[in-house]
Design a protein around this motif. Structure first.
Motif, short mmCIF file in Angstrom:
data_model
loop_
_atom_site.label_atom_id
_atom_site.label_comp_id
_atom_site.label_asym_id
_atom_site.label_seq_id
_atom_site.Cartn_x
_atom_site.Cartn_y
_atom_site.Cartn_z
N THR A 137 -16.12 4.84 -4.40
CA THR A 137 -16.00 5.95 -5.35
C THR A 137 -14.97 5.61 -6.42
N ILE A 138 -13.83 5.08 -6.01
CA ILE A 138 -12.79 4.70 -6.98
C ILE A 138 -13.31 3.61 -7.92
N THR A 139 -14.06 2.66 -7.38
CA THR A 139 -14.63 1.60 -8.20
C THR A 139 -15.62 2.17 -9.22
N GLN A 140 -16.49 3.08 -8.77
CA GLN A 140 -17.48 3.67 -9.67
C GLN A 140 -16.83 4.50 -10.77
N LEU A 141 -15.66 5.06 -10.48
CA LEU A 141 -14.94 5.88 -11.47
C LEU A 141 -13.91 5.07 -12.24
N ASN A 142 -14.05 3.75 -12.21
CA ASN A 142 -13.16 2.84 -12.94
C ASN A 142 -11.69 3.08 -12.62
N GLY A 143 -11.38 3.33 -11.36
CA GLY A 143 -10.00 3.47 -10.91
C GLY A 143 -9.41 4.86 -11.03
N ASP A 144 -10.18 5.85 -11.44
CA ASP A 144 -9.68 7.22 -11.58
C ASP A 144 -9.55 7.87 -10.20
N LYS A 145 -8.37 7.76 -9.62
CA LYS A 145 -8.14 8.24 -8.26
C LYS A 145 -8.14 9.76 -8.15
N LEU A 146 -7.63 10.43 -9.16
CA LEU A 146 -7.61 11.90 -9.11
C LEU A 146 -9.03 12.46 -9.14
N MET A 147 -9.90 11.89 -9.97
CA MET A 147 -11.29 12.33 -10.02
C MET A 147 -12.00 11.97 -8.71
N ALA A 148 -11.69 10.81 -8.15
CA ALA A 148 -12.29 10.40 -6.88
C ALA A 148 -11.92 11.40 -5.78
N ALA A 149 -10.65 11.77 -5.71
CA ALA A 149 -10.21 12.73 -4.71
C ALA A 149 -10.95 14.05 -4.89
N LEU A 180 -13.91 14.60 -6.33
CA LEU A 180 -15.32 14.47 -5.99
C LEU A 180 -15.55 14.31 -4.49
N LEU A 181 -14.59 13.68 -3.81
CA LEU A 181 -14.71 13.49 -2.36
C LEU A 181 -14.28 14.72 -1.57
N GLY A 182 -13.68 15.68 -2.25
CA GLY A 182 -13.26 16.91 -1.57
C GLY A 182 -12.00 16.75 -0.74
N ILE A 183 -11.14 15.82 -1.15
CA ILE A 183 -9.87 15.63 -0.45
C ILE A 183 -8.73 15.75 -1.46
N GLY A 184 -7.55 15.99 -0.96
CA GLY A 184 -6.39 16.10 -1.83
C GLY A 184 -5.93 14.73 -2.30
N LYS A 185 -5.22 14.72 -3.43
CA LYS A 185 -4.76 13.43 -3.97
C LYS A 185 -3.76 12.78 -3.02
N THR A 186 -2.95 13.58 -2.34
CA THR A 186 -1.99 13.03 -1.38
C THR A 186 -2.73 12.35 -0.23
N THR A 187 -3.79 12.96 0.24
CA THR A 187 -4.60 12.37 1.31
C THR A 187 -5.21 11.07 0.84
N LEU A 188 -5.73 11.05 -0.38
CA LEU A 188 -6.33 9.83 -0.92
C LEU A 188 -5.31 8.70 -0.98
N LEU A 192 -5.37 5.15 1.08
CA LEU A 192 -5.33 3.87 0.39
C LEU A 192 -4.19 3.00 0.91
N LYS A 193 -3.07 3.61 1.19
CA LYS A 193 -1.92 2.88 1.74
C LYS A 193 -2.26 2.34 3.13
N GLU A 194 -2.96 3.14 3.94
CA GLU A 194 -3.40 2.70 5.27
C GLU A 194 -4.34 1.51 5.16
N TYR A 195 -5.25 1.55 4.20
CA TYR A 195 -6.22 0.46 4.03
C TYR A 195 -5.52 -0.84 3.65
N GLN A 196 -4.46 -0.75 2.85
CA GLN A 196 -3.72 -1.94 2.44
C GLN A 196 -3.01 -2.58 3.62
N THR A 197 -2.49 -1.75 4.54
CA THR A 197 -1.80 -2.29 5.71
C THR A 197 -2.76 -2.85 6.74
N GLN A 198 -4.04 -2.43 6.70
CA GLN A 198 -5.05 -2.94 7.64
C GLN A 198 -5.58 -4.30 7.22
N ASP A 199 -5.57 -4.57 5.93
CA ASP A 199 -6.13 -5.84 5.42
C ASP A 199 -5.28 -7.03 5.76
#
Length: 105
Positions: free
Chosen positions: A72-84, A86-94, A98-105
């Motif tokens: 979703t973030i990729t399709q929105l060209n990095g617009d995280k607020l719009m992604a949050a 559209l996904l129905g989640i808060g920006k803090t949750t998003l 994202l921070k969790e995903y970075q630590t998993q990689d």
């Protein structure tokens, strides 16, 4: 939506209608979360079955969530607020996810 689609609905349309009416009545926000559905409906919440090349593959919901958020973030060209939004989640949750995903990689 995935939990609703995965459930067999033995009571047919009437059971689905009652489930959604109850979830709407008990919900305080604009989005119905899986935990607000009856236990029988979200019992399969931990994983999903995806068919690829004619064979079924079980994928954890957390992995589907990760892919959905990142795509979703990729399709929105990095617009995280719009992604949050559209996904129905808060920006803090998003940002937390994202921070969790970075630590998993």
């Amino acid at each position: 939506m995935k939990a609703l689609l995965a459930y067999d609905w033995p009571g047919n349309v009437r059971e689905l209608e009652n489930c959604l009416e109850r979830a709407c009545a008990m919900n305080t926000g604009p989005v119905i979360h899986v935990t607000e559905l009856p236990a029988a409906v979200h019992a399969r919440e931990g994983s999903a079955v995806i068919e690829t090349n004619g064979s079924a593959k079980i994928i954890p919901i957390s992995e589907l969530e990760r892919k959905t958020i990142l795509e979703t973030i990729t399709q929105l060209n990095g617009d995280k607020l719009m992604a949050a939004r559209l996904l129905g989640i808060g920006k803090t949750t998003l940002y937390r996810k994202l921070k969790e995903y970075q630590t998993q990689d």
